[in-house]
Write an enzyme that holds these catalytic residues in place. Structure first.
Site, mmCIF file in Angstrom:
data_model
loop_
_atom_site.group_PDB
_atom_site.id
_atom_site.type_symbol
_atom_site.label_atom_id
_atom_site.label_comp_id
_atom_site.label_asym_id
_atom_site.label_seq_id
_atom_site.Cartn_x
_atom_site.Cartn_y
_atom_site.Cartn_z
ATOM 1 C CB SER A 100 -38.698 21.411 25.653
ATOM 2 O OG SER A 100 -39.778 22.200 26.407
ATOM 3 C CD GLU A 150 -47.739 17.267 31.934
ATOM 4 O OE1 GLU A 150 -47.043 18.277 32.521
ATOM 5 O OE2 GLU A 150 -47.364 16.209 32.371
ATOM 6 C CE LYS A 192 -44.241 17.235 29.134
ATOM 7 N NZ LYS A 192 -45.520 18.527 29.638
ATOM 8 N N GLY A 209 -45.571 25.982 34.246
ATOM 9 C CA GLY A 209 -44.920 25.837 35.742
ATOM 10 C C GLY A 209 -46.287 25.913 36.661
#
Length: 240
Positions: A42, A117, A38, A13
């Site tokens: 999840s 990422e 990516k 986050g």
């Protein structure tokens, strides 16, 4: 090493996806044929009977990437918003690392280089006995660490960099993301210099917070935001 970089973070986050999209957009604007990946998502969401990866959807909205090759850019999508290994266990599926590697190799053939990422922080488990550092080594990429700007980031960033080094990973630098300039205090002012001093790697830039990114990301020129606030030269060295 392969051509490209891996984006990890000091936590979840903290805006890895924003930084990833910004780097892709910035490099595309400078003429590079940059792809993105990516590998593990999840917290995937279902839309019109299809499972979508929110982070990849953000990339598609804010860069020149197109949805062709969606499954290559994001081969593992899991609904539970948990560490991928746990999410896979909850769903009763087995993560196939060979499939992830195959997707990565296919993308490498399509682009000059890739920006990949991660998921969460550095030590997130992706499958049984397979963590983010294992993925970075599998892809043979150097690392950019995304960190938050405020109090506590020195500890998180130093720990991340030191562990990465102990595991044999190459660290290009740190990007501090989400600085709310009007709220910045002494911690935000001194953190970058202290991080550089403690781990002897550069802080490549400090990306300011933009509220519109969360509300309407297509209205924000992330490429310009990165170009104006991040030193891209150390990253560009790894693109060819």
């Amino acid at each position: 090493m392969e051509a490209g970089i891996f984006i990890t973070g000091t936590d979840t986050g903290i805006g890895k996806t924003v930084v990833t999209a910004g780097l892709v957009a910035a490099l595309q604007q400078q003429g590079y044929n940059i792809g993105a990946m990516k590998p593990f998502q999840s917290g995937a969401v279902e839309s019109n009977g299809r499972l979508l990866a929110p982070d990849l959807e953000f990339l598609l909205k804010t860069t020149e990437l197109v949805a062709d090759g969606y499954d290559l850019m994001n081969p593992v999508r899991l609904k539970p918003p948990l560490a991928p290994s746990v999410a896979a266990e909850v769903e009763g599926v087995e993560v196939d690392i060979d499939e992830v590697e195959s997707a990565y190799n296919s993308l490498q053939q399509q682009y000059q280089s890739l920006i990949v990422e991660g998921a969460g922080g550095l030590m997130v488990p992706l499958a049984e006995n397979f963590l983010i550092p294992d993925l970075i080594k599998l892809f043979s990429l150097p690392v950019v660490v995304v960190a938050r700007p405020n109090l506590g980031t020195i500890n998180h960033t130093v720990l991340t960099v030191k562990v990465a080094r102990q595991l044999g990973l190459e660290i290009i630098g740190v990007i501090i993301n989400g600085l709310k300039e009007e709220e910045a205090g002494l911690a935000e002012e001194t953190n970058p210099e202290l991080i550089e001093e403690l781990v002897d790697i550069p802080v490549l830039g400090i990306v300011p917070y933009r509220e519109a990114i969360g509300d309407d990301p297509e209205e924000v020129d992330l490429g310009k935001l990165i170009i104006e606030n991040v030193d891209l030269e150390p990253v560009i060295e790894y693109l060819d």
